[in-house]
Design a protein around this motif. Structure first.
Motif, PDB file in Angstrom:
ATOM      1  N   ARG A 164       0.873  -1.173   0.000  1.00  0.00           N
ATOM      2  CA  ARG A 164       0.000   0.000   0.000  1.00  0.00           C
ATOM      3  C   ARG A 164       0.906   1.217   0.000  1.00  0.00           C
ATOM      4  O   ARG A 164       1.813   1.317   0.831  1.00  0.00           O
ATOM      5  N   ALA A 165       0.687   2.126  -0.926  1.00  0.00           N
ATOM      6  CA  ALA A 165       1.498   3.336  -1.035  1.00  0.00           C
ATOM      7  C   ALA A 165       0.651   4.549  -0.656  1.00  0.00           C
ATOM      8  O   ALA A 165      -0.497   4.670  -1.095  1.00  0.00           O
ATOM      9  N   LEU A 180       6.812   9.578   0.390  1.00  0.00           N
ATOM     10  CA  LEU A 180       6.129   8.357  -0.028  1.00  0.00           C
ATOM     11  C   LEU A 180       6.265   7.328   1.089  1.00  0.00           C
ATOM     12  O   LEU A 180       7.380   6.914   1.430  1.00  0.00           O
ATOM     13  N   VAL A 181       5.128   6.954   1.660  1.00  0.00           N
ATOM     14  CA  VAL A 181       5.088   5.909   2.678  1.00  0.00           C
ATOM     15  C   VAL A 181       4.610   4.635   1.986  1.00  0.00           C
ATOM     16  O   VAL A 181       3.575   4.633   1.313  1.00  0.00           O
ATOM     17  N   VAL A 182       5.372   3.551   2.141  1.00  0.00           N
ATOM     18  CA  VAL A 182       5.019   2.270   1.531  1.00  0.00           C
ATOM     19  C   VAL A 182       4.878   1.237   2.638  1.00  0.00           C
ATOM     20  O   VAL A 182       5.832   0.977   3.371  1.00  0.00           O
ATOM     21  N   ASP A 183       3.675   0.694   2.778  1.00  0.00           N
ATOM     22  CA  ASP A 183       3.437  -0.408   3.703  1.00  0.00           C
ATOM     23  C   ASP A 183       3.571  -1.699   2.915  1.00  0.00           C
ATOM     24  O   ASP A 183       2.701  -2.035   2.093  1.00  0.00           O
ATOM     25  N   LEU A 184       4.668  -2.396   3.125  1.00  0.00           N
ATOM     26  CA  LEU A 184       4.948  -3.652   2.438  1.00  0.00           C
ATOM     27  C   LEU A 184       4.218  -4.757   3.190  1.00  0.00           C
ATOM     28  O   LEU A 184       4.549  -5.063   4.329  1.00  0.00           O
ATOM     29  N   ARG A 185       3.178  -5.317   2.572  1.00  0.00           N
ATOM     30  CA  ARG A 185       2.341  -6.319   3.239  1.00  0.00           C
ATOM     31  C   ARG A 185       2.874  -7.732   3.058  1.00  0.00           C
ATOM     32  O   ARG A 185       2.811  -8.551   3.952  1.00  0.00           O
ATOM     33  N   SER A 186       3.353  -8.031   1.849  1.00  0.00           N
ATOM     34  CA  SER A 186       3.934  -9.357   1.621  1.00  0.00           C
ATOM     35  C   SER A 186       4.968  -9.278   0.508  1.00  0.00           C
ATOM     36  O   SER A 186       4.851  -8.459  -0.399  1.00  0.00           O
ATOM     37  N   LEU A 187       5.961 -10.120   0.633  1.00  0.00           N
ATOM     38  CA  LEU A 187       7.018 -10.222  -0.364  1.00  0.00           C
ATOM     39  C   LEU A 187       7.550 -11.643  -0.305  1.00  0.00           C
ATOM     40  O   LEU A 187       7.925 -12.134   0.771  1.00  0.00           O
ATOM     41  N   GLU A 213       7.242 -10.249   8.488  1.00  0.00           N
ATOM     42  CA  GLU A 213       6.143  -9.446   9.016  1.00  0.00           C
ATOM     43  C   GLU A 213       6.044  -8.166   8.207  1.00  0.00           C
ATOM     44  O   GLU A 213       7.038  -7.733   7.616  1.00  0.00           O
ATOM     45  N   PRO A 214       4.869  -7.577   8.150  1.00  0.00           N
ATOM     46  CA  PRO A 214       4.717  -6.353   7.367  1.00  0.00           C
ATOM     47  C   PRO A 214       5.711  -5.275   7.795  1.00  0.00           C
ATOM     48  O   PRO A 214       6.095  -5.197   8.957  1.00  0.00           O
ATOM     49  N   ALA A 215       6.127  -4.463   6.843  1.00  0.00           N
ATOM     50  CA  ALA A 215       7.116  -3.417   7.128  1.00  0.00           C
ATOM     51  C   ALA A 215       6.678  -2.112   6.470  1.00  0.00           C
ATOM     52  O   ALA A 215       5.961  -2.108   5.478  1.00  0.00           O
ATOM     53  N   LEU A 270      11.934  14.182  -0.485  1.00  0.00           N
ATOM     54  CA  LEU A 270      12.311  13.741  -1.830  1.00  0.00           C
ATOM     55  C   LEU A 270      12.796  14.868  -2.733  1.00  0.00           C
ATOM     56  O   LEU A 270      13.510  14.622  -3.690  1.00  0.00           O
ATOM     57  N   LEU A 271      12.430  16.105  -2.429  1.00  0.00           N
ATOM     58  CA  LEU A 271      12.804  17.220  -3.296  1.00  0.00           C
ATOM     59  C   LEU A 271      14.163  17.819  -2.955  1.00  0.00           C
ATOM     60  O   LEU A 271      14.790  18.434  -3.805  1.00  0.00           O
ATOM     61  N   ARG A 272      14.631  17.654  -1.713  1.00  0.00           N
ATOM     62  CA  ARG A 272      15.903  18.281  -1.318  1.00  0.00           C
ATOM     63  C   ARG A 272      16.985  17.260  -0.971  1.00  0.00           C
ATOM     64  O   ARG A 272      18.041  17.239  -1.577  1.00  0.00           O
ATOM     65  N   ALA A 273      16.732  16.457   0.037  1.00  0.00           N
ATOM     66  CA  ALA A 273      17.731  15.487   0.515  1.00  0.00           C
ATOM     67  C   ALA A 273      17.007  14.189   0.848  1.00  0.00           C
ATOM     68  O   ALA A 273      16.666  13.941   2.009  1.00  0.00           O
ATOM     69  N   PRO A 274      16.740  13.356  -0.155  1.00  0.00           N
ATOM     70  CA  PRO A 274      15.949  12.148   0.086  1.00  0.00           C
ATOM     71  C   PRO A 274      16.541  11.254   1.181  1.00  0.00           C
ATOM     72  O   PRO A 274      17.752  11.043   1.243  1.00  0.00           O
ATOM     73  N   THR A 275      15.658  10.775   2.046  1.00  0.00           N
ATOM     74  CA  THR A 275      16.046   9.831   3.097  1.00  0.00           C
ATOM     75  C   THR A 275      15.092   8.652   3.070  1.00  0.00           C
ATOM     76  O   THR A 275      13.944   8.773   2.664  1.00  0.00           O
ATOM     77  N   ILE A 276      15.602   7.513   3.554  1.00  0.00           N
ATOM     78  CA  ILE A 276      14.798   6.294   3.614  1.00  0.00           C
ATOM     79  C   ILE A 276      14.828   5.812   5.052  1.00  0.00           C
ATOM     80  O   ILE A 276      15.889   5.667   5.655  1.00  0.00           O
ATOM     81  N   GLU A 277      13.642   5.542   5.609  1.00  0.00           N
ATOM     82  CA  GLU A 277      13.520   5.003   6.959  1.00  0.00           C
ATOM     83  C   GLU A 277      12.663   3.760   6.882  1.00  0.00           C
ATOM     84  O   GLU A 277      11.763   3.660   6.029  1.00  0.00           O
ATOM     85  N   THR A 278      12.893   2.807   7.783  1.00  0.00           N
ATOM     86  CA  THR A 278      12.086   1.605   7.826  1.00  0.00           C
ATOM     87  C   THR A 278      11.575   1.407   9.246  1.00  0.00           C
ATOM     88  O   THR A 278      12.182   1.847  10.210  1.00  0.00           O
ATOM     89  N   ALA A 279      10.428   0.732   9.371  1.00  0.00           N
ATOM     90  CA  ALA A 279       9.833   0.440  10.669  1.00  0.00           C
ATOM     91  C   ALA A 279       8.821  -0.667  10.479  1.00  0.00           C
ATOM     92  O   ALA A 279       8.488  -1.040   9.343  1.00  0.00           O
ATOM     93  N   ALA A 280       8.300  -1.196  11.590  1.00  0.00           N
ATOM     94  CA  ALA A 280       7.214  -2.174  11.498  1.00  0.00           C
ATOM     95  C   ALA A 280       5.996  -1.468  10.929  1.00  0.00           C
ATOM     96  O   ALA A 280       5.761  -0.292  11.204  1.00  0.00           O
ATOM     97  N   ALA A 281       5.236  -2.160  10.135  1.00  0.00           N
ATOM     98  CA  ALA A 281       4.026  -1.569   9.536  1.00  0.00           C
ATOM     99  C   ALA A 281       3.023  -1.234  10.616  1.00  0.00           C
ATOM    100  O   ALA A 281       2.927  -1.903  11.635  1.00  0.00           O
ATOM    101  N   GLN A 282       2.272  -0.172  10.394  1.00  0.00           N
ATOM    102  CA  GLN A 282       1.251   0.245  11.336  1.00  0.00           C
ATOM    103  C   GLN A 282      -0.078  -0.308  10.897  1.00  0.00           C
ATOM    104  O   GLN A 282      -0.365  -0.445   9.713  1.00  0.00           O
ATOM    105  N   ALA A 283      -0.909  -0.630  11.861  1.00  0.00           N
ATOM    106  CA  ALA A 283      -2.207  -1.243  11.549  1.00  0.00           C
ATOM    107  C   ALA A 283      -3.136  -0.267  10.877  1.00  0.00           C
ATOM    108  O   ALA A 283      -3.043   0.886  10.939  1.00  0.00           O
TER     109      ALA A 283
END
Length: 195
Positions: free
Chosen positions: A135-136, A149-156, A173-175, A182-195
């Protein structure tokens, strides 16, 4: 001034009934050699900065440009990133690469998109399979530029079969993956998916 493609207008409707694509090349030498059958409709309406695309296509025994596809189906109804799309492909080949089956399904709007994809293929003599569900949730600037852009990865699930055995990668588990600034200094963070 700057070029603004959405300021244009268009109203295009095509009905396609080509049971023998090979006949097109025989009668129009400028067209590349094609084969198979293609039927369906395509509608594109661009008015007042609003794009609406509707398409229902079905093809079988298609070939051309060095590739071949046993069956393809496309069902699309999207207006300004809101709607649905489903594409199914069976028996695609290009050289020694083969896709036995591939499916892409997407549904949602410019703020919330569900996407599912699956494929089974043979690449370089190795059997591959993949499944993905996510889910994006995009966020935009006032100028409608993508900022977060928040991406909830449900299955892979990925699998590769080769002579030495089977390799597997599975999401346990979902992530959640957050791509921000994204326009100035793109960063990527990961965490457990939220319900």
């Amino acid at each position: 001034g700057t070029f603004d493609p959405l300021a244009a207008t268009a109203d295009l409707k095509l009905s396609i009934a080509a049971p023998r694509l090979a006949d097109l090349h025989a009668t129009h030498a400028l067209l590349p050699p094609l084969a198979g059958a293609l039927t369906g409709t395509i509608q594109i309406d661009l008015q007042a900065r609003s794009l609406h695309v509707v398409s229902q296509l079905a093809g079988r025994s298609l070939s051309g440009f060095g590739a071949a596809v046993d069956q393809v189906r496309a069902d699309v109804d999207v207006r300004d990133l809101t709607g649905h799309a489903q594409i199914d492909v069976q028996g695609a080949r290009y050289g020694d690469q083969q896709i036995a089956q591939a499916t892409l399904r997407a549904r949602g709007n410019d703020r919330d998109v569900d996407l599912q994809a699956s494929a089974r293929a043979t690449v370089s003599g190795q059997a591959l399979s993949a499944e993905l569900a996510l889910r994006a949730l995009p966020t935009y600037t006032p100028e409608r530029r993508l900022s977060v852009l928040v991406v909830d990865l449900r299955s892979l699930a990925l699998q590769r079969e080769r002579a030495a055995g089977v390799d597997r990668v599975n999401l346990l588990e979902p992530a959640r993956v957050v791509l921000s600034d994204l326009l100035r200094a793109p960063t990527i963070e990961t965490a457990a998916a939220q319900a």
